[in-house]
Enzyme design. Structure first.
Site, PDB file in Angstrom:
ATOM      1  N   SER A  34       1.963  -5.206  -5.267  1.00 46.50           N
ATOM      2  CA  SER A  34       1.002  -6.153  -5.855  1.00 46.50           C
ATOM      3  C   SER A  34       1.476  -6.645  -7.214  1.00 46.50           C
ATOM      4  O   SER A  34       1.289  -7.817  -7.563  1.00 46.50           O
ATOM      5  CB  SER A  34      -0.379  -5.499  -5.993  1.00 46.50           C
ATOM      6  OG  SER A  34      -0.368  -4.463  -6.969  1.00 46.50           O
TER       7      SER A  34
ATOM      8  N   ASP B  93       3.554  -1.052 -13.657  1.00 46.11           N
ATOM      9  CA  ASP B  93       4.131  -1.761 -12.520  1.00 46.11           C
ATOM     10  C   ASP B  93       4.539  -3.183 -12.882  1.00 46.11           C
ATOM     11  O   ASP B  93       5.637  -3.638 -12.539  1.00 46.11           O
ATOM     12  CB  ASP B  93       3.134  -1.786 -11.357  1.00 46.11           C
ATOM     13  CG  ASP B  93       2.970  -0.428 -10.700  1.00 46.11           C
ATOM     14  OD1 ASP B  93       3.368   0.581 -11.316  1.00 46.11           O
ATOM     15  OD2 ASP B  93       2.433  -0.366  -9.584  1.00 46.11           O
TER      16      ASP B  93
ATOM     17  N   GLY C 121       0.785  -1.227   0.000  1.00 41.85           N
ATOM     18  CA  GLY C 121       0.000   0.000   0.000  1.00 41.85           C
ATOM     19  C   GLY C 121       0.815   1.275   0.000  1.00 41.85           C
ATOM     20  O   GLY C 121       0.304   2.334   0.355  1.00 41.85           O
TER      21      GLY C 121
END
Length: 407
Positions: free
Chosen positions: A146, A204, A140
């Site tokens: 992730s 990402d 986060g």
């Protein structure tokens, strides 16, 4: 299963320049972090599938007989990724008893794993296995945690299913895959990111797959072949923020003050391009202090521009002030409004300066790591390299977090 054991890792990411402006068609530079997520997949004979996530204190286990009910009557093994199977996703949500509005970190990781596992093994007998994931990346914080997970899941499950070969060479402790296989890894990782985030940019997972530096503009991603490794301090202010709200706030400013904000976006674009040129020069010729002077000036200018966009925060101001007092230059990375900042470290920076800066930052309640950017993307590791290096590195950074199931 074609492969009985597989150990892989993938890096996190930081935005060097161009955050928010990239949403409006400008250039952004994303870089890999030398902070990684690691995954160990091992076959078993228990008739169960187990997932260990020690960073978030989670262990889940399912019987294969229960998981087989999730599959449709006819299911062809997927090798090419198209769009998520909404029916399978719905059954997985029902299986683990979550709704779309109640997805915590554990649930998102679990759903992503189950989707890839069932998709890649669903045409035959579902194999029994244990998957353990541990990470140096905080969750986060906008550092691609992730995506690193999704890349690791993709690589390990594709390798275990036989869709891609092992990347390890004879007597090699670490290996990477061919461009073709990396593209397949990236496409499945993007599926995982889609499941977790809904509408990801793809930056990402691309950085997690290829590593190094990535140029992103108007939906087009280009890995840069020449980019030096830079030392940085990475600081997490631990201030929560909403990326969606921050992006909307920048758009509102642009709509309200277009004659002011469009030149700001153009200036950010110019900074990204100037930084790209400077880094290319640093990779092809002798690095001088002047190169670092340019990088530091670009960092300072970009941070001021991000404040003009309205994505600063008092905690980030404190971070910049504390590092500048030690002669170091800092900017936020990612969405802003809190989150993380990156501080450039010159090669000649004295060790005492770094140690004192870290103490200052920790004294303000921040988490801080000395690391580097521009390292390798997804890799496969031998059991020897893991047991001799990765466990020790993880335990050093996370002494209170046991790695479950390891021996």
């Amino acid at each position: 299963m074609q492969v009985k054991e597989c150990m892989v890792s993938a890096p996190g990411k930081a935005i060097l320049h161009g955050e928010h402006a990239v949403v409006h068609g400008k250039v952004a530079l994303a870089v890999s972090l030398n902070m990684r997520t690691y995954l160990w997949l091992k076959s078993s004979s228990t008739g169960k599938v187990s997932v260990n996530l020690p960073n978030i204190d989670t262990f889940v286990c399912w019987d294969l007989s229960d998981m087989k009910r999730l599959l449709p009557a006819s299911n062809d093994k997927k090798k090419e990724v198209k769009v998520p199977d909404e029916g399978l996703l719905r059954r997985i949500h029902e299986f683990i008893c979550v709704t779309d509005g109640n997805l915590d970190t554990c649930s998102m990781a679990t759903i992503s794993f189950l989707y890839m596992y069932l998709s890649l093994f669903g045409s035959g007998d579902l194999p029994s296995m244990t998957v353990t994931v541990w990470s140096e990346l905080p969750t986060g914080a906008g550092l691609g945690s992730s995506a690193a997970l999704s890349v690791c899941l993709s690589a390990a499950l594709l390798c275990a299913s036989g869709a891609i070969p092992t990347a390890l060479k004879e007597r090699g402790n670490t290996g990477s895959w061919s461009q073709q296989h990396m593209e397949l890894i990236n496409s499945w990782a993007f599926q995982g990111e889609t499941i977790i985030h809904g509408d990801p940019s793809g930056v990402d997972n691309a950085v997690g797959t290829w590593g190094g530096m990535l140029r992103f503009s108007s939906g087009k991603m280009t890995p840069l072949s020449r980019a030096p490794s830079l030392r940085i301090l990475l600081t997490n202010t631990k201030v929560p923020r909403s990326t969606k709200a921050l992006v909307a706030g920048v758009k509102d400013k642009i709509d309200k003050f277009p004659s002011i904000m469009y030149p700001v976006l153009e200036s950010v674009d110019a900074i990204s391009c100037t930084c790209e040129k400077a880094l290319s020069e640093m990779s092809s010729e002798a690095v001088t202090g002047e190169h670092y002077d340019v990088l530091e000036e670009l960092i300072d200018m970009n941070q001021h521009q991000l404040n003009v966009m309205g994505v600063g925060h008092p905690a980030l101001d404190t971070l910049c002030r504390l590092t500048l007092a030690r002669g170091l230059h800092t900017k936020l990375t990612g969405a802003g409004g809190g989150g993380c900042g990156i501080t450039l470290l010159r090669p000649e920076t004295d060790r005492s300066v770094i140690q004192n800066t870290v103490q200052d930052l920790q004294g303000s309640g921040f988490d801080c790591w000395e690391t580097s950017v521009g390292g390798p993307g997804v890799q496969q590791h031998s059991a020897l390299s893991v047991k001799e290096g990765i466990f020790e590195r993880f335990n050093h950074m996370n002494p209170s977090v046991p790695i479950l199931g390891m021996s």
